[in-house]
Motif scaffolding. Structure first.
Motif, short mmCIF file in Angstrom:
data_model
loop_
_atom_site.label_atom_id
_atom_site.label_comp_id
_atom_site.label_asym_id
_atom_site.label_seq_id
_atom_site.Cartn_x
_atom_site.Cartn_y
_atom_site.Cartn_z
N UNK A 1 -18.90 7.73 -8.44
CA UNK A 1 -17.45 7.61 -8.42
C UNK A 1 -16.96 6.94 -9.71
N UNK A 2 -15.85 7.46 -10.22
CA UNK A 2 -15.25 6.90 -11.43
C UNK A 2 -14.33 5.76 -11.03
N UNK A 3 -14.54 4.60 -11.65
CA UNK A 3 -13.72 3.43 -11.35
C UNK A 3 -12.48 3.45 -12.23
N UNK A 4 -11.31 3.52 -11.62
CA UNK A 4 -10.05 3.54 -12.36
C UNK A 4 -9.42 2.15 -12.31
N UNK A 5 -8.86 1.74 -13.44
CA UNK A 5 -8.21 0.43 -13.52
C UNK A 5 -6.74 0.63 -13.88
N UNK A 6 -5.86 -0.11 -13.24
CA UNK A 6 -4.44 -0.03 -13.57
C UNK A 6 -4.14 -0.94 -14.75
N UNK B 1 4.92 4.49 -18.32
CA UNK B 1 4.56 5.88 -18.59
C UNK B 1 5.54 6.47 -19.62
N UNK B 2 5.02 7.09 -20.70
CA UNK B 2 5.92 7.67 -21.69
C UNK B 2 6.66 8.90 -21.19
N UNK B 3 6.18 9.51 -20.12
CA UNK B 3 6.80 10.72 -19.57
C UNK B 3 7.92 10.38 -18.58
N UNK B 4 7.61 9.61 -17.53
CA UNK B 4 8.58 9.37 -16.46
C UNK B 4 9.17 7.96 -16.48
N UNK B 5 8.68 7.11 -17.40
CA UNK B 5 9.17 5.74 -17.56
C UNK B 5 8.86 4.81 -16.39
N UNK B 6 7.97 5.22 -15.48
CA UNK B 6 7.60 4.36 -14.35
C UNK B 6 6.71 3.22 -14.86
N UNK B 7 6.97 2.01 -14.37
CA UNK B 7 6.18 0.85 -14.78
C UNK B 7 5.06 0.60 -13.78
N UNK B 8 3.92 0.09 -14.28
CA UNK B 8 2.75 -0.22 -13.45
C UNK B 8 2.21 1.01 -12.73
N UNK B 9 2.28 2.19 -13.36
CA UNK B 9 1.78 3.40 -12.72
C UNK B 9 0.65 4.04 -13.52
N UNK C 1 -3.78 7.99 -17.14
CA UNK C 1 -2.96 8.93 -16.39
C UNK C 1 -1.94 8.17 -15.55
N UNK C 2 -0.77 8.76 -15.41
CA UNK C 2 0.29 8.19 -14.56
C UNK C 2 0.07 8.71 -13.14
N UNK C 3 0.00 7.80 -12.18
CA UNK C 3 -0.21 8.20 -10.79
C UNK C 3 1.08 8.73 -10.15
N UNK C 4 2.22 8.54 -10.81
CA UNK C 4 3.50 9.05 -10.27
C UNK C 4 3.77 10.49 -10.70
N UNK C 5 3.67 10.77 -12.03
CA UNK C 5 4.03 12.10 -12.52
C UNK C 5 2.83 12.94 -12.97
#
Length: 66
Positions: free
Chosen positions: A2-7, A13-21, A34-38
Motif C-alpha cells: 500500500x502507498x502511504x499518502x501524506x497530507x 490546490x492550484x486548480x480548485x483553491x481548496x485548502x488542506x486537500x 494530488x487534490x482529494x477534492x478535484x
C-alpha cells in the motif's frame, strides 16, 4: 504494498483553491501531489533526473498563439 499518502498542511490546490486537500506520495522515484477534492495532480521527477534532462537546455521564448 500500500502507498502511504501524506497530507500537506496549509497547502492550497492550484486548480480548485481548496485548502488542506493536497496529498503527497512517491511512485517510481516520482513525487506525486494530488487534490482529494478535484483530482488535480502534479508530478515531479527526482531532482537528479531533472538536472540531467535539462542541464544544457535554454529557453529562448514561449509561443502564445493568438
Amino acid at each position: 504494498m500500500a502507498v502511504r499518502k501524506r497530507f500537506i498542511a496549509g497547502a492550497v490546490c492550484p486548480q480548485c483553491q481548496a485548502q488542506d486537500s493536497l496529498a503527497m506520495w512517491r511512485e517510481n522515484n516520482v513525487d506525486i501531489v494530488a487534490c482529494v477534492k478535484c483530482g488535480h495532480q502534479m508530478r515531479e521527477a527526482d531532482k537528479q533526473a531533472r538536472e540531467q534532462l535539462r542541464e544544457h537546455e535554454q529557453v529562448i521564448g514561449i509561443f502564445h498563439p493568438d
